[in-house]
Design a protein around this motif. Sequence first.
Motif, PDB file in Angstrom:
ATOM      1  N   THR A  91      -5.026  -7.702   3.195  1.00 36.98           N
ATOM      2  CA  THR A  91      -4.125  -8.324   4.166  1.00 36.98           C
ATOM      3  C   THR A  91      -4.664  -9.668   4.644  1.00 36.98           C
ATOM      4  N   LEU A  96       0.651 -13.010   5.028  1.00 32.47           N
ATOM      5  CA  LEU A  96       1.931 -12.364   5.275  1.00 32.47           C
ATOM      6  C   LEU A  96       2.703 -13.071   6.382  1.00 32.47           C
ATOM      7  N   VAL A 102       6.494  -5.892   1.864  1.00 32.49           N
ATOM      8  CA  VAL A 102       5.174  -5.754   1.258  1.00 32.49           C
ATOM      9  C   VAL A 102       5.084  -4.415   0.534  1.00 32.49           C
ATOM     10  N   ASP A 104       2.250  -1.857  -1.199  1.00 30.17           N
ATOM     11  CA  ASP A 104       0.827  -1.534  -1.324  1.00 30.17           C
ATOM     12  C   ASP A 104       0.632  -0.525  -2.447  1.00 30.17           C
ATOM     13  N   ASP A 112      -3.997  -0.282   5.292  1.00 28.38           N
ATOM     14  CA  ASP A 112      -3.524  -1.630   4.987  1.00 28.38           C
ATOM     15  C   ASP A 112      -2.024  -1.779   5.249  1.00 28.38           C
ATOM     16  N   ALA A 116      -0.391  -4.550   7.629  1.00 30.72           N
ATOM     17  CA  ALA A 116       0.649  -5.421   7.090  1.00 30.72           C
ATOM     18  C   ALA A 116       1.917  -5.350   7.940  1.00 30.72           C
ATOM     19  N   GLU A 119       1.925  -7.640  10.735  1.00 34.43           N
ATOM     20  CA  GLU A 119       2.072  -9.039  10.340  1.00 34.43           C
ATOM     21  C   GLU A 119       3.534  -9.393  10.046  1.00 34.43           C
ATOM     22  N   VAL A 126       7.304  -2.446   4.898  1.00 32.81           N
ATOM     23  CA  VAL A 126       6.122  -2.162   4.094  1.00 32.81           C
ATOM     24  C   VAL A 126       6.324  -0.851   3.347  1.00 32.81           C
TER      25      VAL A 126
END
Length: 286
Positions: A91, A96, A102, A104, A112, A116, A119, A126
Amino acid sequence: MSDSPTDETGRIDPDEQRRAVRNRYARIATDSDSASSTAESNSDGDCCDDGDGCCDVDADATDSTELGYTDEDVAAVAAGADLGLGCGNPTAIASLGEGETVLDLGSGAGFDCFLAAQEVGEDGRVLGVDMTPAMVEKARDNVRENDAENVEFRLGEIEHLPVADETVDVVISNCVVNLSPDKPQVFREAFRALRPGGRLAISDVVMTAPVPESVRSDPESVAACVAGASTVDELEAMLSDAGFVDVAIAPKEESAEFISEWDDSLDLSDYIVSATIEGRKPDADA
């Protein structure tokens, strides 16, 4: 070390590799749950006295501040998501922005993903994908603990992502791609999922010297992020073949300090080092 079928390069059978990875991280998910629940029931805070059972998870973990996270990062996520299993902080390199989506790869317990999510904000999203049912279950429990309505976890292999074409802006991952028996396919899938102009920003280990054959052919060593690493040149070729441009791989020599602690009998920093791995999917009009 266990005897396992290998190919002409000394690598273990892909199916056995996947089983070893899935079994290892299922154990870690279960052990971390046991450690957390036991610690909560012990007023002195010690999860066990003999070093076995519920405390085994500690042997797999690295302090997250050694990996590049700040104290603020660790404090920002509810306990239970940070298992200390990575080799960097993706990250921190992903840049971001608000409203981005996002993905992962190998999201584990979700640490994470939750960073994220903070952000990208409420308008962002995410997605975490993990092949281990116990980890996905743990991560979904952590969604509630973190009140993270914009985070979702899906069960799946990173070589066959349960994600539609061109639906994410950024792909992140933390020390997971090295676990795959088919890394080129992982990068092709990441490229497929990214929107034009999207970017890849991952932390992983890269091989700096040939790993001993006894380690390379051992399923547990592969599952422990030791024996499955590729060289920088190999990774650059994989990313370029998948379609990525602006590929940049930067080894982090300082990671030798924590990598050297991953094995009691072998200094693994002689063979692998953590690196940041970045690339971009060309714009639609490129």
